[in-house]
Scaffold this motif. Structure first.
Motif, PDB file in Angstrom:
ATOM      1  N   PHE A   1     -17.296  -1.143   2.584  1.00 16.08           N
ATOM      2  CA  PHE A   1     -16.491  -0.556   1.505  1.00 16.08           C
ATOM      3  C   PHE A   1     -16.516   0.966   1.569  1.00 16.08           C
ATOM      4  CE2 PHE A   1     -17.227  -4.511  -1.342  1.00 16.08           C
ATOM      5  CZ  PHE A   1     -16.053  -5.079  -0.895  1.00 16.08           C
TER       6      PHE A   1
ATOM      7  N   HIS B   1      -6.612   6.041  -8.190  1.00 11.38           N
ATOM      8  CA  HIS B   1      -6.678   4.870  -9.047  1.00 11.38           C
ATOM      9  C   HIS B   1      -6.025   5.110 -10.408  1.00 11.38           C
ATOM     10  CE1 HIS B   1      -9.088   2.587  -6.320  1.00 11.38           C
ATOM     11  NE2 HIS B   1     -10.118   3.383  -6.385  1.00 11.38           N
TER      12      HIS B   1
ATOM     13  N   LEU C   1     -13.178   3.182   2.213  1.00 10.38           N
ATOM     14  CA  LEU C   1     -12.738   4.125   1.183  1.00 10.38           C
ATOM     15  C   LEU C   1     -12.623   5.542   1.744  1.00 10.38           C
ATOM     16  CD1 LEU C   1     -12.323   4.162  -2.040  1.00 10.38           C
ATOM     17  CD2 LEU C   1     -14.523   5.282  -2.045  1.00 10.38           C
TER      18      LEU C   1
ATOM     19  N   LYS D   1     -16.018   5.697 -11.641  1.00  6.35           N
ATOM     20  CA  LYS D   1     -17.294   5.839 -10.944  1.00  6.35           C
ATOM     21  C   LYS D   1     -17.257   5.152  -9.587  1.00  6.35           C
ATOM     22  CE  LYS D   1     -21.024   4.865 -13.641  1.00  6.35           C
ATOM     23  NZ  LYS D   1     -22.167   4.018 -14.071  1.00  6.35           N
ATOM     24  N   VAL D   2     -18.006   5.691  -8.635  1.00  5.49           N
ATOM     25  CA  VAL D   2     -18.261   4.983  -7.379  1.00  5.49           C
ATOM     26  C   VAL D   2     -19.770   4.973  -7.170  1.00  5.49           C
ATOM     27  CG1 VAL D   2     -16.055   5.544  -6.290  1.00  5.49           C
ATOM     28  CG2 VAL D   2     -17.992   7.085  -6.022  1.00  5.49           C
ATOM     29  N   GLY D   3     -20.217   4.235  -6.173  1.00  7.58           N
ATOM     30  CA  GLY D   3     -21.653   4.144  -5.946  1.00  7.58           C
ATOM     31  C   GLY D   3     -22.210   5.439  -5.378  1.00  7.58           C
TER      32      GLY D   3
ATOM     33  N   TYR E   1      -5.507   8.363  -1.759  1.00 10.20           N
ATOM     34  CA  TYR E   1      -5.023   7.676  -0.567  1.00 10.20           C
ATOM     35  C   TYR E   1      -3.503   7.589  -0.520  1.00 10.20           C
ATOM     36  CZ  TYR E   1      -5.732   4.053  -4.122  1.00 10.20           C
ATOM     37  OH  TYR E   1      -5.748   3.355  -5.293  1.00 10.20           O
TER      38      TYR E   1
ATOM     39  N   ARG F   1      -9.729   5.866   4.185  1.00  9.89           N
ATOM     40  CA  ARG F   1      -8.429   5.970   3.515  1.00  9.89           C
ATOM     41  C   ARG F   1      -8.214   7.364   2.943  1.00  9.89           C
ATOM     42  NH1 ARG F   1      -7.674   1.891  -1.049  1.00  9.89           N
ATOM     43  NH2 ARG F   1      -5.438   2.015  -0.796  1.00  9.89           N
TER      44      ARG F   1
ATOM     45  N   PRO G   1     -12.629   1.627 -13.300  1.00  3.68           N
ATOM     46  CA  PRO G   1     -13.695   2.621 -13.211  1.00  3.68           C
ATOM     47  C   PRO G   1     -13.314   3.876 -12.437  1.00  3.68           C
ATOM     48  CG  PRO G   1     -14.154   0.758 -11.775  1.00  3.68           C
ATOM     49  CD  PRO G   1     -12.971   0.388 -12.592  1.00  3.68           C
TER      50      PRO G   1
ATOM     51  N   ALA H   1     -20.981  -0.080  -7.388  1.00  2.00           N
ATOM     52  CA  ALA H   1     -20.414   0.084  -6.042  1.00  2.00           C
ATOM     53  C   ALA H   1     -19.491  -1.053  -5.627  1.00  2.00           C
ATOM     54  CB  ALA H   1     -21.537   0.235  -5.017  1.00  2.00           C
ATOM     55  N   CYS H   2     -19.863  -2.297  -5.960  1.00  2.00           N
ATOM     56  CA  CYS H   2     -19.104  -3.444  -5.463  1.00  2.00           C
ATOM     57  C   CYS H   2     -17.638  -3.365  -5.870  1.00  2.00           C
ATOM     58  CB  CYS H   2     -19.727  -4.738  -5.962  1.00  2.00           C
ATOM     59  SG  CYS H   2     -21.472  -4.851  -5.536  1.00  2.00           S
ATOM     60  N   LEU H   3     -17.373  -2.997  -7.117  1.00  2.00           N
ATOM     61  CA  LEU H   3     -15.977  -2.844  -7.504  1.00  2.00           C
ATOM     62  C   LEU H   3     -15.506  -1.404  -7.307  1.00  2.00           C
ATOM     63  CD1 LEU H   3     -13.378  -4.025  -8.806  1.00  2.00           C
ATOM     64  CD2 LEU H   3     -14.151  -2.897 -10.881  1.00  2.00           C
ATOM     65  N   GLY H   4     -16.342  -0.454  -7.739  1.00  2.00           N
ATOM     66  CA  GLY H   4     -15.929   0.958  -7.714  1.00  2.00           C
ATOM     67  C   GLY H   4     -15.470   1.417  -6.341  1.00  2.00           C
ATOM     68  N   ASN H   5     -16.134   0.915  -5.285  1.00  2.00           N
ATOM     69  CA  ASN H   5     -15.769   1.346  -3.941  1.00  2.00           C
ATOM     70  C   ASN H   5     -14.667   0.501  -3.320  1.00  2.00           C
ATOM     71  OD1 ASN H   5     -17.879   3.077  -4.297  1.00  2.00           O
ATOM     72  ND2 ASN H   5     -19.169   2.261  -2.683  1.00  2.00           N
ATOM     73  N   SER H   6     -14.272  -0.588  -3.988  1.00  2.00           N
ATOM     74  CA  SER H   6     -13.364  -1.505  -3.285  1.00  2.00           C
ATOM     75  C   SER H   6     -12.031  -1.751  -3.964  1.00  2.00           C
ATOM     76  CB  SER H   6     -14.055  -2.860  -3.081  1.00  2.00           C
ATOM     77  OG  SER H   6     -14.099  -3.591  -4.298  1.00  2.00           O
ATOM     78  N   TRP H   7     -11.864  -1.360  -5.212  1.00  2.00           N
ATOM     79  CA  TRP H   7     -10.637  -1.826  -5.862  1.00  2.00           C
ATOM     80  C   TRP H   7      -9.382  -1.077  -5.402  1.00  2.00           C
ATOM     81  CZ3 TRP H   7      -8.105   0.096 -10.671  1.00  2.00           C
ATOM     82  CH2 TRP H   7      -8.608   1.321 -11.117  1.00  2.00           C
ATOM     83  N   GLU H   8      -8.267  -1.748  -5.548  1.00  2.00           N
ATOM     84  CA  GLU H   8      -6.963  -1.262  -5.079  1.00  2.00           C
ATOM     85  C   GLU H   8      -6.953  -0.928  -3.588  1.00  2.00           C
ATOM     86  OE1 GLU H   8      -4.208   0.427  -8.419  1.00  2.00           O
ATOM     87  OE2 GLU H   8      -5.781   1.876  -8.078  1.00  2.00           O
ATOM     88  N   SER H   9      -7.624  -1.761  -2.788  1.00  2.00           N
ATOM     89  CA  SER H   9      -7.626  -1.413  -1.370  1.00  2.00           C
ATOM     90  C   SER H   9      -6.724  -2.320  -0.543  1.00  2.00           C
ATOM     91  CB  SER H   9      -9.057  -1.446  -0.830  1.00  2.00           C
ATOM     92  OG  SER H   9      -9.573  -2.752  -0.919  1.00  2.00           O
TER      93      SER H   9
ATOM     94  N   ASP I   1     -27.180   2.259  -6.839  1.00  2.00           N
ATOM     95  CA  ASP I   1     -25.846   2.351  -7.450  1.00  2.00           C
ATOM     96  C   ASP I   1     -25.910   2.354  -8.973  1.00  2.00           C
ATOM     97  OD1 ASP I   1     -25.432   0.233  -4.879  1.00  2.00           O
ATOM     98  OD2 ASP I   1     -24.144   1.989  -4.963  1.00  2.00           O
TER      99      ASP I   1
END
Lengths: 435, 453
Positions: free
Chosen positions: A46, A380, A50, A16-18, A400, A53, A14, B60-68, A135
């Motif tokens: 999170f 990403h 984010l 998108k973010v929240g 990042y 970073r 994705p 948000a759960c994935l979008g804000n956390s992936w590849e971290s 979200d």
């Protein structure tokens, strides 16, 4: 205005973010502020990780730390406890309560709880406001602009409808879009100031997330727009909004205080920079400082020097809506073929553009990036770009894996030149490989 | 849907094998830090590199956390893909189960993974989606294991999520496949996430003594390989008390002995290898470990000499999660560093007693408080540096305190003998960096005004 979207049932990689992330970002630009995410611990953890970073700075954010039973029985209790805690311990100037998908789906009426808290504590010198940012709508950009709008509302509330006795002719407001870096906001403020104008930016991440050493640890933000400056915005002669997403907060100010606004979709590229300088010249009634003549010459010369490498180049751009449109604008000036423009959510600005825009993810970018020269997206996208064989240019948020992304400048003649050269160098290096 | 926590073990304090202490305390709203259970579950399972990991919830759960995180894979990259049903408002109102069905089918048809892990989030847990039912139906339809991970963020802390993920592995993965061949020296590493490639280094050491890793749980792991973990001779729980429960369960069901160990520091590394060898019951292997340990420790002590000189007597505040607190202390002590403050906010009573055994009363224990308390300890104990996770890095830098990142986001491997050398180098380079001198100086104009006063 053709808007297309992929038909996959699932989002793959994705973009998108929240929305709450945008809200947290906006509040970083208020002095001594604390965003409070009304949700589970992870929602704020999170966001914090984010943004940390990306900016390589401490990020102010707290959580109401909802657990299962709190959601079922009484999420209000957590909210109140969190507000109490933050209030008594840190005395912030601004607290923004931000809802999440969790609290929105649970249907808790947090906004009246916030109002009641305000009433009970008789908060006078501080600003406590709430904003609804589930979200399941929008993305970073919409979360940011909604927060600025709510913040603006709260500031207007502090003034209690009293409009200032007189306007300051030489004072202007600035509403910078979410995609503008700390370096960008500083540059825009600088350009405006060089016309003899005083500028109040809301928010102002250029003084909070640009990196500075101030001693004395605080969990609150250590830079940004002070609350009294925000209140003085009502005395300004006009508002400059950068990015279509900032039109709504600008309009709030027009309706409430009669301050006219002027919207710039972006400030990257020769045409956009020209329009901005020309506008400043008009409102300040001052000639453009000579350095802008030089910068314009420098930019044009760089564009000429670089155009060999841009000729025939193609790009995939995957960024938040305003950022994507602004990037597309300067790439078009450089003659780049825009193979696909991808953005995470639909906004009114997309309906107005002539360009074909896709609502999608980085997987959609990858699909269209075969044989393309450039891939511009957040960090990403790096792996997808490599798989597709496109040169990767990090932009947007999060970045990042590159230092200084948050202070790099892409606006005005100088910022445009920086990017024309930066991207040009990548194209030049590719050409050197003989590929 | 039955919550995974409620299968009779809710009373177990997070990560503790025996429910003797109280459950994890409720986090304080307005003063909480750290991740949620969903985060913990992902941390444990995502390193299974060839599986697909699908998050069922809003963005948000994935979008804000992936590849971290810095878990590395030696081959497949599918687990680095971010998959989410990205629920919109309509999906939440009318139900997202159909979308989940379609998402699973799409992933399986396009990527043909050996398995798909499907993560519940707060929202889909709240709206009561039958995720287990969907997974069961799709498993049967597609012939691919579709594994529900019921660890929504609001059930508790990150550690609880790690533990729930361990339960998922125990109940739904381990014992489902058989290895092509086994030896009497097969070891499982549990709770080793191959951050910055640390696992590869350990694997090389083990190979030199004739031992091999049967299942990597989960750093650089493969789905099928985790499935045959029940055939191992020994389980080593590497620095992750939350997965201790998995080792305990495996001992009960498969009679695989386990031990807790660490690879931070030469002493801990040698101990862990010896323990492994001892539990395999092969005298030859034990002798080879002894030789290897003697040789490596000798070589290391020579190579460390110049760094030890520079690090001797330096004072450090260590603020890291749970088990790492005590294991890293040993490594630092071997380098001659005095640990004057240590975070215990995520440590169990056992961890704390291990910390105490290593540093006694000489150090300040920091049970909570994060950045502010760390800085306070740095000042009161006159520490030279902070060793902690990325979350606290910029706080330290703002105060011009030298900082070394020890947590999962880092890009340097510190495990094993060579890891200790890397750590020593990193510490010396950080402490002696010219930037500290430059940052401590005032700007020239500021100095002049002081003169004028």
């Amino acid at each position: 205005m053709p808007i297309k979207s992929a038909t996959k049932p699932v989002s793959v990689n994705p973009l998108k973010v929240g929305q709450p992330l945008g809200g947290v970002l906006a509040l970083q630009g208020m002095y001594r502020s604390m965003p409070l995410l009304h949700g589970a611990q992870g929602c704020s953890a999170f966001s914090k990780a984010l943004l940390t970073r990306h900016f390589r700075e401490p990020i102010a954010v707290q959580t109401s730390a909802l657990q299962e039973m709190d959601v079922i029985f009484d999420a209000d209790r957590n909210l109140e406890e969190a507000l109490d805690h933050i209030w008594s311990k840190h005395h912030p100037d601004v607290i923004g309560v931000i809802s999440t998908a969790l609290t929105e789906v649970a249907g808790v009426d947090f906004q009246s709880r916030v109002k009641a808290f305000k009433r009970e504590r008789a908060l006078k010198d501080s600003l406590l406001f709430s904003v609804s940012l589930p979200d399941f709508h929008g993305s970073l950009e919409t979360g940011y602009s909604s927060t600025v709008e709510s913040l603006m509302d709260a500031v207007l509330g502090l003034a209690r409808g009293k409009s200032p006795k007189k306007r300051r002719r030489t004072q202007v407001n600035l509403l910078p879009a979410s995609y503008l870096t700390a370096g960008d906001v500083m540059e825009i403020k600088d350009i405006i100031a060089s016309f003899g104008l005083e500028v109040i930016s809301l928010p102002d991440i250029s003084t909070s997330l640009s990196g500075h050493l101030l001693t004395g640890f605080s969990p609150l933000t250590r830079g940004g727009t002070p609350l009294d400056s925000a209140c003085q915005m009502l005395e300004s002669s006009c508002t400059i909004a950068i990015g279509a997403s900032m039109e709504r907060p600008a309009r709030r100010l027009t309706h409430a205080a009669g301050i006219p606004y002027h919207l710039f979709d972006g400030l990257s590229g020769l045409a956009a920079s020209d329009a901005f300088i020309h506008f400043l010249q008009k409102i300040s009634r001052e000639p453009a400082p000579v350095r802008f003549r030089w910068q314009r010459e420098n930019l044009l010369d760089s564009m000429l020097d670089a155009h060999f490498y841009y000729s025939g180049a193609s790009a995939v751009v995957a960024l938040e809506p305003d950022h994507m449109l602004s990037t597309a604008a300067w790439l078009e000036e450089m003659g780049v073929e825009l193979k696909r423009l991808i953005t995470p959510c639909s906004t009114p600005a997309l309906l107005k553009t002539e360009r074909e825009v896709w609502i999608g993810d980085l997987d959609d970018a990858e699909e269209s990036a075969q044989g393309v020269d450039l891939w511009i997206s957040n960090s990403h996208g790096r792996k997808g770009a490599a798989r597709a064989g496109a040169s990767f240019i990090p932009a947007g948020l999060p970045v990042y894996d590159e230092l200084g992304a948050h202070t790099s400048v892409s606006v005005g003649y100088r910022g445009t030149m920086e990017w024309v050269n930066k991207v040009g160098n990548v194209l030049l290096a590719e050409r050197g490989k003989g590929g | 849907m039955e919550a995974a926590v409620s299968n009779g073990r809710l009373e177990v304090s997070c990560g503790n094998k025996i429910p003797k202490s109280t459950p994890c305390p409720r986090p304080v709203p307005g003063e909480a830090s750290g991740g949620c259970s969903f985060d913990g579950a992902q941390i444990t399972l995502i390193p299974i590199a060839d599986a697909a990991h699908l998050v069922h919830g809003p963005i948000a759960c994935l979008g804000n956390s992936w590849e971290s995180r810095g878990s590395l894979s030696s081959g497949p990259e599918l687990s680095a893909y971010g998959f989410t049903t990205d629920l919109g408002e309509q999906d939440i109102i009318f139900g997202g189960e159909q979308k989940l069905h379609e998402s699973i089918r799409y992933i399986v048809s396009r990527f043909a993974p050996p398995a798909v892990f499907v993560y519940t989030t707060c929202v889909t847990a709240l709206t009561g989606e039958d995720i287990e039912g969907v997974c069961k139906a799709e498993s049967e339809r597609l012939g691919t294991p579709i594994i529900p991970v019921n660890s929504p963020g609001f059930v508790g802390s990150k550690n609880l999520g790690t533990r729930l993920a361990g339960d998922v592995l125990f109940q739904q993965v381990i014992g489902t496949t058989e290895p092509e061949q086994t030896t009497s020296h097969d070891v499982n590493l549990i709770g080793e996430y191959n951050i910055a490639g640390e696992m590869w280094h350990i694997e090389r050491l083990m190979q030199q003594t004739g031992m091999s890793i049967l299942s990597r749980i989960t750093g650089d792991g493969r789905f099928r390989e985790v499935g045959w973990a029940h055939r191992a001779k020994v389980n080593m729980v590497v620095c992750s008390r939350a997965l201790l429960g998995l080792a305990v369960q495996m001992e009960r069901k498969y009679s695989i002995p386990y031990f807790e160990g660490s690879f931070y520091g030469a002493r801990e590394t040698s101990y862990s290898l010896r323990q492994m060898a001892y539990l395999t019951g092969d005298r030859d292997v034990e002798r080879r470990v002894d030789k290897l340990a003697a040789r490596e420790e000798m070589r290391l002590s020579l190579e460390l000499e110049p760094y030890r000189k520079q690090l001797k007597g330096k004072r450090a505040v260590l603020y890291t999660g749970g088990v790492k607190s005590w294991s890293v202390i040993t490594a630092l002590q071997e380098l001659g560093i005095k640990v004057v403050g240590v975070g215990t906010n995520k440590s169990t009573a056992e961890d704390v007693s291990r910390i105490a055994a290593r540093i006694g009363d000489d150090a300040e224990y920091i049970p909570e408080g994060g950045a502010r308390q760390i800085l306070k300890t740095v000042r009161s104990r006159k520490a030279d540096m902070v060793i902690a996770g990325g979350r606290n890095m910029y706080m330290a830098l703002k105060e011009q305190v030298p900082f070394v990142d020890i947590n999962q986001e880092r890009h340097k491997a510190y495990a094993g003998y060579d890891g200790l050398l890397s750590l020593a180098k990193q510490l010396v380079h950080t402490l002696q960096h010219p930037v500290w001198g430059l940052a401590a100086k005032l700007a020239p104009w500021e100095e002049e005004t002081e003169f004028a006063d």
